[in-house]
Design a protein around this motif. Structure first.
Motif, mmCIF file in Angstrom:
data_model
loop_
_atom_site.group_PDB
_atom_site.id
_atom_site.type_symbol
_atom_site.label_atom_id
_atom_site.label_comp_id
_atom_site.label_asym_id
_atom_site.label_seq_id
_atom_site.Cartn_x
_atom_site.Cartn_y
_atom_site.Cartn_z
ATOM 1 N N THR A 132 0.774 -1.037 0.002
ATOM 2 C CA THR A 132 0.033 0.119 0.016
ATOM 3 C C THR A 132 0.779 1.170 0.120
ATOM 4 N N LEU A 133 1.795 1.194 0.837
ATOM 5 C CA LEU A 133 2.925 2.402 0.800
ATOM 6 C C LEU A 133 3.665 2.774 -0.552
ATOM 7 N N ILE A 134 3.695 1.691 -1.270
ATOM 8 C CA ILE A 134 4.428 1.646 -2.624
ATOM 9 C C ILE A 134 3.316 2.345 -3.577
ATOM 10 N N LYS A 135 2.146 1.971 -3.464
ATOM 11 C CA LYS A 135 1.025 2.536 -4.188
ATOM 12 C C LYS A 135 0.692 4.010 -4.077
ATOM 13 N N ILE A 136 0.823 4.285 -2.617
ATOM 14 C CA ILE A 136 0.763 5.680 -2.191
ATOM 15 C C ILE A 136 1.687 6.465 -2.887
ATOM 16 N N LEU A 137 3.071 6.105 -2.946
ATOM 17 C CA LEU A 137 4.162 6.832 -3.335
ATOM 18 C C LEU A 137 4.162 7.017 -4.817
ATOM 19 N N SER A 138 3.492 6.089 -5.376
ATOM 20 C CA SER A 138 3.557 6.205 -7.005
ATOM 21 C C SER A 138 2.295 7.188 -7.216
ATOM 22 N N GLU A 139 1.401 7.008 -6.539
ATOM 23 C CA GLU A 139 0.054 7.916 -7.065
ATOM 24 C C GLU A 139 0.236 9.407 -6.416
ATOM 25 N N TYR A 140 1.211 9.513 -5.313
ATOM 26 C CA TYR A 140 1.301 10.871 -4.798
ATOM 27 C C TYR A 140 2.673 11.164 -4.667
ATOM 28 N N PRO A 141 3.349 12.195 -5.761
ATOM 29 C CA PRO A 141 4.500 12.379 -6.025
ATOM 30 C C PRO A 141 5.001 13.289 -4.847
ATOM 31 N N GLU A 142 4.134 14.139 -4.266
ATOM 32 C CA GLU A 142 4.626 14.971 -3.112
ATOM 33 C C GLU A 142 4.929 14.228 -1.742
ATOM 34 N N ILE A 143 4.363 13.089 -1.595
ATOM 35 C CA ILE A 143 4.537 12.156 -0.442
ATOM 36 C C ILE A 143 5.788 11.497 -0.971
ATOM 37 N N ALA A 144 6.062 11.125 -2.077
ATOM 38 C CA ALA A 144 7.525 10.532 -2.431
ATOM 39 C C ALA A 144 8.352 11.566 -2.377
ATOM 40 N N LEU A 145 8.368 12.761 -2.731
ATOM 41 C CA LEU A 145 9.330 13.689 -2.493
ATOM 42 C C LEU A 145 9.745 13.968 -0.910
ATOM 43 N N LYS A 146 8.687 13.942 0.083
ATOM 44 C CA LYS A 146 8.951 14.050 1.409
ATOM 45 C C LYS A 146 9.825 12.858 1.793
ATOM 46 N N PHE A 147 9.360 11.705 1.288
ATOM 47 C CA PHE A 147 10.360 10.542 1.684
ATOM 48 C C PHE A 147 11.786 10.780 1.387
ATOM 49 N N LEU A 148 11.944 11.201 0.171
ATOM 50 C CA LEU A 148 13.385 11.503 -0.416
ATOM 51 C C LEU A 148 13.920 12.487 0.521
ATOM 52 N N SER A 149 13.385 13.468 0.952
ATOM 53 C CA SER A 149 13.940 14.535 1.965
ATOM 54 C C SER A 149 14.390 13.893 3.069
ATOM 55 N N VAL A 150 13.349 13.120 3.732
ATOM 56 C CA VAL A 150 13.434 12.370 5.255
ATOM 57 C C VAL A 150 14.705 11.455 5.061
ATOM 58 N N PHE A 151 14.743 10.544 3.857
ATOM 59 C CA PHE A 151 16.068 9.791 3.669
ATOM 60 C C PHE A 151 17.144 10.547 3.659
#
Length: 197
Positions: free
Chosen positions: A95-114
């Protein structure tokens, strides 16, 4: 990382309660969930055979922990243990992978946190190899102050002497001795057993 609680629930996240000392997952467990703290604190750590512990990080409300193995398909390199009674949201990896693919702004936050965590881990590793306990402790205290956006005023450091030792790979006796010396030199304050920096 913080994903809105209502958003997590909408996508099927489940809140789970843990008592202080409970393990959320163990080192070498398969990684199946995204974990986000709703209440309380969780520590990521490694236990050594001789009973010693090395704390990788302590996380609080709104923070996530243990994500890198989700993307690498590897087991957890450390365990996660409730540092206090806590509530943790668990969301399936798929589900997380699906969210990250559908919501690029959340994916960008993940990259920033990492990126922040990798940067901080590099700085921490540089500090840990320092042979001088005072410099190691000072580095940890500065990092905490910076993370909490405090610069001039002294603030309460919420870690026990044992936790400081576990963060830095030192013996608790060394930490106590060094903090007493630092207090004598005016670098820290110890008021009713509480540490201020």
């Amino acid at each position: 990382m913080f994903i809105d609680t209502d958003f997590l629930i909408t996508y099927g996240a489940v809140a789970k309660k843990y008592k202080k000392g409970d393990f959320i997952f163990y080192e070498e467990d398969p990684c199946r969930f995204y974990h986000q703290i709703h209440e309380g604190k969780v520590k990521m750590c490694n236990y050594k055979d001789e009973g010693r512990i090395f704390i990788q990080g302590i996380f609080g409300p709104g923070q996530s922990f243990g994500e890198p193995p989700l993307f690498l398909n590897v087991p957890y390199p450390a365990c996660a243990q409730a540092e206090s009674d806590c509530i943790v949201f668990k969301l399936s990896k798929d589900t997380l992978i699906k969210i990250l693919s559908e919501y690029p702004e959340i994916a960008l936050k993940f990259l920033s946190v990492f990126a922040r965590r990798i940067y901080d881990k590099t700085a921490t590793n540089k500090n840990i190899i320092n042979p001088h306990p005072e410099e190691r402790i000072n580095g940890l205290l500065k990092k905490f102050k910076k993370e909490n956006r405090q610069t001039n005023e002294r603030i309460l450091i919420p870690y026990t002497r044992q936790q400081i030792a576990d963060f830095l790979g030192l013996r608790v006796e060394t930490v106590i001795r060094t903090l007493i010396k630092m207090e004598e030199e005016g670098k820290v304050e110890i008021i009713k057993h509480k540490l201020y920096y």
